[in-house]
Motif scaffolding. Structure first.
Motif, PDB file in Angstrom:
ATOM      1  N   VAL A 150      -5.982   6.501  12.338  1.00 65.29           N
ATOM      2  CA  VAL A 150      -7.307   5.889  12.441  1.00 65.29           C
ATOM      3  C   VAL A 150      -8.084   6.459  13.620  1.00 65.29           C
ATOM      4  O   VAL A 150      -7.559   6.553  14.735  1.00 65.29           O
ATOM      5  CB  VAL A 150      -7.195   4.356  12.611  1.00 65.29           C
ATOM      6  N   VAL A 167      -5.295  -2.066  15.737  1.00 61.05           N
ATOM      7  CA  VAL A 167      -4.912  -1.060  14.741  1.00 61.05           C
ATOM      8  C   VAL A 167      -3.478  -0.581  14.981  1.00 61.05           C
ATOM      9  O   VAL A 167      -2.693  -0.420  14.046  1.00 61.05           O
ATOM     10  CB  VAL A 167      -5.904   0.122  14.774  1.00 61.05           C
ATOM     11  N   HIS A 172      -0.567   1.456  12.404  1.00 64.62           N
ATOM     12  CA  HIS A 172      -1.329   2.697  12.285  1.00 64.62           C
ATOM     13  C   HIS A 172      -1.314   3.432  13.627  1.00 64.62           C
ATOM     14  O   HIS A 172      -1.068   2.829  14.673  1.00 64.62           O
ATOM     15  CB  HIS A 172      -2.783   2.404  11.886  1.00 64.62           C
ATOM     16  N   LEU A 195      -8.598   7.122   8.202  1.00 62.22           N
ATOM     17  CA  LEU A 195      -9.599   6.060   8.176  1.00 62.22           C
ATOM     18  C   LEU A 195     -10.461   6.160   9.425  1.00 62.22           C
ATOM     19  O   LEU A 195      -9.977   6.544  10.486  1.00 62.22           O
ATOM     20  CB  LEU A 195      -8.932   4.680   8.105  1.00 62.22           C
ATOM     21  N   LEU A 197     -13.150   3.920  11.844  1.00 60.70           N
ATOM     22  CA  LEU A 197     -13.677   2.608  12.179  1.00 60.70           C
ATOM     23  C   LEU A 197     -14.850   2.855  13.126  1.00 60.70           C
ATOM     24  O   LEU A 197     -14.642   3.271  14.264  1.00 60.70           O
ATOM     25  CB  LEU A 197     -12.598   1.756  12.836  1.00 60.70           C
ATOM     26  N   VAL A 259      -9.425  -3.176   7.782  1.00 61.10           N
ATOM     27  CA  VAL A 259      -8.629  -1.950   7.868  1.00 61.10           C
ATOM     28  C   VAL A 259      -7.624  -1.885   6.720  1.00 61.10           C
ATOM     29  O   VAL A 259      -7.457  -0.843   6.072  1.00 61.10           O
ATOM     30  CB  VAL A 259      -7.921  -1.858   9.239  1.00 61.10           C
TER      31      VAL A 259
END
Length: 273
Positions: A150, A167, A172, A195, A197, A259
């Motif tokens: 992430v 996270v 992650h 991903l 954020l 998430v």
């Protein structure tokens, strides 16, 4: 039949809550287009018979109840058969087919829309205790489903640290934190995440939206969770909108849910500035 004054009041109540129904529908389906079709069907059902709108409940609960009546009647369709086209959406549908029924809906209602267990139960047609249990089951099933890398785009150091900690606790790994558009593009291209954020407004007046769109213009299309203090400004239906949108101030449950949802779908909707 309701008189004109009642109809106007109902229209105003629905209009105030519609952006949040559309946010929820997109998160539920993983697609702006599909989510908006369900939201439109909800409005059509109320226009056809306003008695389906439960005036004994709050406007938001009543609107979501109508939505879920339509969602349930359609069977919350999952196209996960062997003939389904391959790609992010079909992968998500296959994952959805393995979840306990109603758990994902309950989790979104709780974590993204901040409904209480009794309100979730009213919307889904179950008791408050069962609603709370559905949320717990969903949190476990989705958190265990997918983990990845992430990247965080956030200019406020304390918030960035908080998000990174949440996270990481989910299992992650955080590739890094970018505070500007240029930093985000550089980091994302050097170390592509699974991903993103992203905050919307960054300290140097650059845009997290622009940074994300720069990164999504390449071959890789990671899912994105956007964060903003003004979600209603991005939920107008006048342009492409994000499937996953968190309001500031957020809570840990919202971050975890968004998430997990985004990782679960492994796809995103872009947002033009």
């Amino acid at each position: 039949m309701s008189d004109a004054r009642t109809d106007a009041s109902l229209t105003d109540a629905i209009a105030a809550e519609l952006p949040f129904l559309r946010r929820y529908a997109r998160a539920l389906t993983g697609s702006q287009e599909t989510g908006d079709r369900y939201a439109a069907a909800t409005l059509e059902a109320i226009l056809a018979d306003d008695e389906v709108f439960d005036r004994s409940a709050t406007a938001k609960v009543a609107l979501f109840k109508v939505f879920h009546g339509i969602w349930a009647s359609s069977g919350a369709p999952v196209d996960s058969g062997p003939d389904a086209p391959d790609g992010p959406e079909s992968q998500a549908q296959r994952r959805l087919s393995g979840l306990t029924p109603n758990t994902r809906e309950a989790l979104l209602l709780h974590s993204i829309e901040n409904f209480r267990p009794d309100e979730i139960g009213d919307i889904l047609g179950v008791g408050p205790g069962e609603a709370a249990e559905l949320v717990t089951i969903a949190q476990t099933e989705m958190a265990d489903g997918v983990t990845g890398r992430v990247m965080v785009i956030e200019d406020e150091a304390i918030i960035a640290m908080d998000i990174s900690s949440i996270v990481s606790e989910m299992g992650h790994s955080v590739t890094g934190v970018a505070t500007t558009r240029d930093e985000a593009v550089k980091l994302g291209r050097a170390d592509p995440p699974d991903l993103i954020l992203a905050d919307i407004q960054l300290a140097d007046k650059s845009s997290g939206i622009d940074a994300v769109n720069d990164l999504l213009s390449g071959a890789n299309m990671p899912p994105v969770v956007f964060i903003t203090a003004f979600p209603e400004r991005l939920l107008t239906g006048e342009r492409p909108e994000p499937a996953f949108l968190i309001s500031k101030p957020y809570n840990e449950g919202q971050i975890r849910s968004a998430v997990s949802q985004a990782m679960f779908f492994a796809s995103t909707e872009t947002l033009t500035a």
